[in-house]
Design a protein around this motif. Structure first.
Motif, PDB file in Angstrom:
ATOM      1  N   ILE A 130      38.828 -42.141 -59.187  1.00 47.35           N
ATOM      2  CA  ILE A 130      38.218 -40.813 -59.351  1.00 47.35           C
ATOM      3  C   ILE A 130      39.205 -39.770 -58.836  1.00 47.35           C
ATOM      4  CG2 ILE A 130      36.330 -39.284 -58.648  1.00 47.35           C
ATOM      5  CD1 ILE A 130      34.665 -41.840 -58.133  1.00 47.35           C
ATOM      6  N   SER A 131      39.476 -38.778 -59.663  1.00 46.83           N
ATOM      7  CA  SER A 131      40.274 -37.630 -59.222  1.00 46.83           C
ATOM      8  C   SER A 131      39.395 -36.388 -59.291  1.00 46.83           C
ATOM      9  CB  SER A 131      41.510 -37.447 -60.117  1.00 46.83           C
ATOM     10  OG  SER A 131      42.425 -38.509 -59.940  1.00 46.83           O
ATOM     11  N   ILE A 132      39.380 -35.641 -58.195  1.00 45.76           N
ATOM     12  CA  ILE A 132      38.550 -34.432 -58.118  1.00 45.76           C
ATOM     13  C   ILE A 132      39.442 -33.203 -57.994  1.00 45.76           C
ATOM     14  CG2 ILE A 132      36.787 -33.186 -56.806  1.00 45.76           C
ATOM     15  CD1 ILE A 132      35.690 -35.840 -55.852  1.00 45.76           C
ATOM     16  N   ILE A 133      39.148 -32.195 -58.809  1.00 47.03           N
ATOM     17  CA  ILE A 133      39.798 -30.894 -58.710  1.00 47.03           C
ATOM     18  C   ILE A 133      38.731 -29.861 -58.352  1.00 47.03           C
ATOM     19  CG2 ILE A 133      41.085 -29.092 -59.938  1.00 47.03           C
ATOM     20  CD1 ILE A 133      42.032 -31.338 -61.867  1.00 47.03           C
ATOM     21  N   ILE A 134      38.991 -29.064 -57.344  1.00 48.61           N
ATOM     22  CA  ILE A 134      38.077 -27.985 -56.966  1.00 48.61           C
ATOM     23  C   ILE A 134      38.653 -26.670 -57.489  1.00 48.61           C
ATOM     24  CG2 ILE A 134      36.982 -26.725 -55.082  1.00 48.61           C
ATOM     25  CD1 ILE A 134      35.899 -29.551 -55.460  1.00 48.61           C
ATOM     26  N   ASP A 135      37.972 -26.097 -58.468  1.00 50.94           N
ATOM     27  CA  ASP A 135      38.397 -24.856 -59.107  1.00 50.94           C
ATOM     28  C   ASP A 135      37.886 -23.613 -58.367  1.00 50.94           C
ATOM     29  OD1 ASP A 135      39.803 -26.078 -61.116  1.00 50.94           O
ATOM     30  OD2 ASP A 135      38.332 -25.708 -62.699  1.00 50.94           O
ATOM     31  N   ASP A 136      38.339 -22.467 -58.846  1.00 51.76           N
ATOM     32  CA  ASP A 136      37.885 -21.144 -58.372  1.00 51.76           C
ATOM     33  C   ASP A 136      38.235 -20.881 -56.913  1.00 51.76           C
ATOM     34  OD1 ASP A 136      36.878 -20.926 -60.891  1.00 51.76           O
ATOM     35  OD2 ASP A 136      34.776 -20.761 -60.325  1.00 51.76           O
ATOM     36  N   MET A 137      39.278 -21.526 -56.442  1.00 53.10           N
ATOM     37  CA  MET A 137      39.710 -21.273 -55.078  1.00 53.10           C
ATOM     38  C   MET A 137      40.263 -19.855 -54.958  1.00 53.10           C
ATOM     39  SD  MET A 137      39.149 -24.056 -53.284  1.00 53.10           S
ATOM     40  CE  MET A 137      40.268 -24.081 -51.884  1.00 53.10           C
ATOM     41  N   GLY A 138      39.954 -19.205 -53.824  1.00 50.27           N
ATOM     42  CA  GLY A 138      40.486 -17.878 -53.565  1.00 50.27           C
ATOM     43  C   GLY A 138      39.443 -16.827 -53.286  1.00 50.27           C
ATOM     44  N   TYR A 139      38.159 -17.193 -53.408  1.00 49.68           N
ATOM     45  CA  TYR A 139      37.086 -16.216 -53.205  1.00 49.68           C
ATOM     46  C   TYR A 139      36.308 -16.446 -51.911  1.00 49.68           C
ATOM     47  CZ  TYR A 139      37.595 -14.540 -58.037  1.00 49.68           C
ATOM     48  OH  TYR A 139      38.068 -14.002 -59.198  1.00 49.68           O
ATOM     49  N   ASP A 140      35.854 -17.674 -51.700  1.00 47.55           N
ATOM     50  CA  ASP A 140      34.938 -17.955 -50.586  1.00 47.55           C
ATOM     51  C   ASP A 140      35.719 -18.505 -49.389  1.00 47.55           C
ATOM     52  OD1 ASP A 140      32.928 -18.905 -48.850  1.00 47.55           O
ATOM     53  OD2 ASP A 140      31.560 -19.267 -50.530  1.00 47.55           O
ATOM     54  N   HIS A 141      36.076 -17.635 -48.484  1.00 50.01           N
ATOM     55  CA  HIS A 141      36.901 -18.018 -47.331  1.00 50.01           C
ATOM     56  C   HIS A 141      36.215 -19.079 -46.474  1.00 50.01           C
ATOM     57  CE1 HIS A 141      38.840 -17.595 -43.358  1.00 50.01           C
ATOM     58  NE2 HIS A 141      39.918 -17.286 -44.061  1.00 50.01           N
ATOM     59  N   TYR A 142      34.914 -18.946 -46.276  1.00 51.26           N
ATOM     60  CA  TYR A 142      34.165 -19.876 -45.427  1.00 51.26           C
ATOM     61  C   TYR A 142      34.230 -21.300 -45.977  1.00 51.26           C
ATOM     62  CZ  TYR A 142      30.089 -22.238 -43.395  1.00 51.26           C
ATOM     63  OH  TYR A 142      29.251 -23.140 -42.783  1.00 51.26           O
ATOM     64  N   VAL A 143      33.962 -21.454 -47.262  1.00 52.59           N
ATOM     65  CA  VAL A 143      33.979 -22.788 -47.870  1.00 52.59           C
ATOM     66  C   VAL A 143      35.404 -23.318 -47.951  1.00 52.59           C
ATOM     67  CG1 VAL A 143      33.379 -24.145 -49.911  1.00 52.59           C
ATOM     68  CG2 VAL A 143      31.867 -22.308 -49.163  1.00 52.59           C
ATOM     69  N   MET A 144      36.343 -22.441 -48.198  1.00 51.28           N
ATOM     70  CA  MET A 144      37.746 -22.873 -48.256  1.00 51.28           C
ATOM     71  C   MET A 144      38.190 -23.464 -46.921  1.00 51.28           C
ATOM     72  SD  MET A 144      39.301 -19.714 -50.474  1.00 51.28           S
ATOM     73  CE  MET A 144      41.012 -20.117 -50.196  1.00 51.28           C
ATOM     74  N   GLN A 145      37.765 -22.861 -45.833  1.00 46.29           N
ATOM     75  CA  GLN A 145      38.097 -23.397 -44.510  1.00 46.29           C
ATOM     76  C   GLN A 145      37.522 -24.796 -44.331  1.00 46.29           C
ATOM     77  OE1 GLN A 145      40.064 -22.473 -42.215  1.00 46.29           O
ATOM     78  NE2 GLN A 145      40.462 -20.308 -42.458  1.00 46.29           N
TER      79      GLN A 145
END
Length: 250
Positions: free
Chosen positions: A36-51
């Motif tokens: 399984i390979s997972i890509i998380i898109d839309d990075m750059g908006y939600d600082h809290y979740v990115m952390q």
């Protein structure tokens, strides 16, 4: 005495045979196990979740939209050893979605496309891959996707076709231009509900157990994060970085 020796030899042969069968079965299973390979898109908006994703410690790829408030955090993800991708806004059939400064449009000249891609890569400088954000119109244009593939080849970026339209020519042209590529199998969060995302992840695990390599795309939101964390132990044996599931064209 002789009989004891014979019995001992028989037992030794039985043990050896048992171990060889066990090893053979384990070897065969390992060879057929999927991933399984997972890509998380839309990075750059939600600082809290990115952390939170920054500390997830799994071989997941993160795709950043250039020009977003926190696209600079792509460098933090690279330093942590994660695969970082460029999530490039591309023209959609739905005109209401086409509000991005660096949007790749079918009406763009080749020079305009390359200029936008260069600016995007400067926003996410450590990116090693590329996938489309939207793009249901742009991905159907052979000419514009060929221009894009030339850029990817020049900068040694792999391509993941998010397959936002059934008629995408992206993955076909990647092969033509000798760009390593993969194709999305499933969006895990068409519904932003924990149980829905969890069920899609469980489906992917089932497919991996059957020997299939599955490419999943999620998004930078707390629901996806919590579902992945919840299933971390079950996912981990099958998770592979997207770079390990790329297809190569000679």
């Amino acid at each position: 005495m002789a009989q004891k020796i014979i019995n001992l030899l028989r037992k030794s042969c039985f043990v050896a045979l048992f171990l060889s069968v066990l090893f053979f079965n384990s070897f065969c299973f390992a060879g057929t196990k999927g991933s399984i390979s997972i890509i998380i898109d839309d990075m750059g908006y939600d600082h809290y979740v990115m952390q939170k994703f920054l500390e997830i410690d799994l071989p997941i790829a993160f795709s950043f939209i250039p020009g977003t408030p926190f696209d600079y955090m792509s460098n933090d993800f690279c330093k942590k050893g994660y695969t970082v991708m460029l999530h490039m806004p591309s023209e959609s059939l739905n005109k209401r979605l086409n509000d991005y400064a660096l949007l790749l449009k079918v009406s763009d000249s080749k020079e305009e496309i390359l200029n936008k891609l260069n600016k995007a890569l400067k926003s996410v400088p450590c990116a090693t891959g590329f996938n489309n954000h939207m793009g249901s119109r742009f991905l159907q244009s052979e000419k514009k996707m060929s221009d894009t593939m030339e850029f990817l080849k020049q900068h040694n970026l792999f391509f993941v076709d998010s397959l936002t339209c059934a008629n995408s020519v992206g993955y076909k042209l990647a092969c033509k231009h000798h760009v390593d590529y993969a194709v999305r199998d499933m969006f895990i969060d068409n519904k932003k509900r924990f149980n829905y995302v969890k069920q899609n992840l469980m489906t992917a695990i089932k497919l991996a157990k059957q020997g299939k390599n599955v490419i999943l795309i999620g998004h930078d939101n707390i629901v996806d994060y919590e579902a992945i964390i919840h299933l971390k132990g079950k996912l981990k044996p099958y998770l592979r970085d997207i770079k390990e599931n790329l297809r190569q064209c000679q």
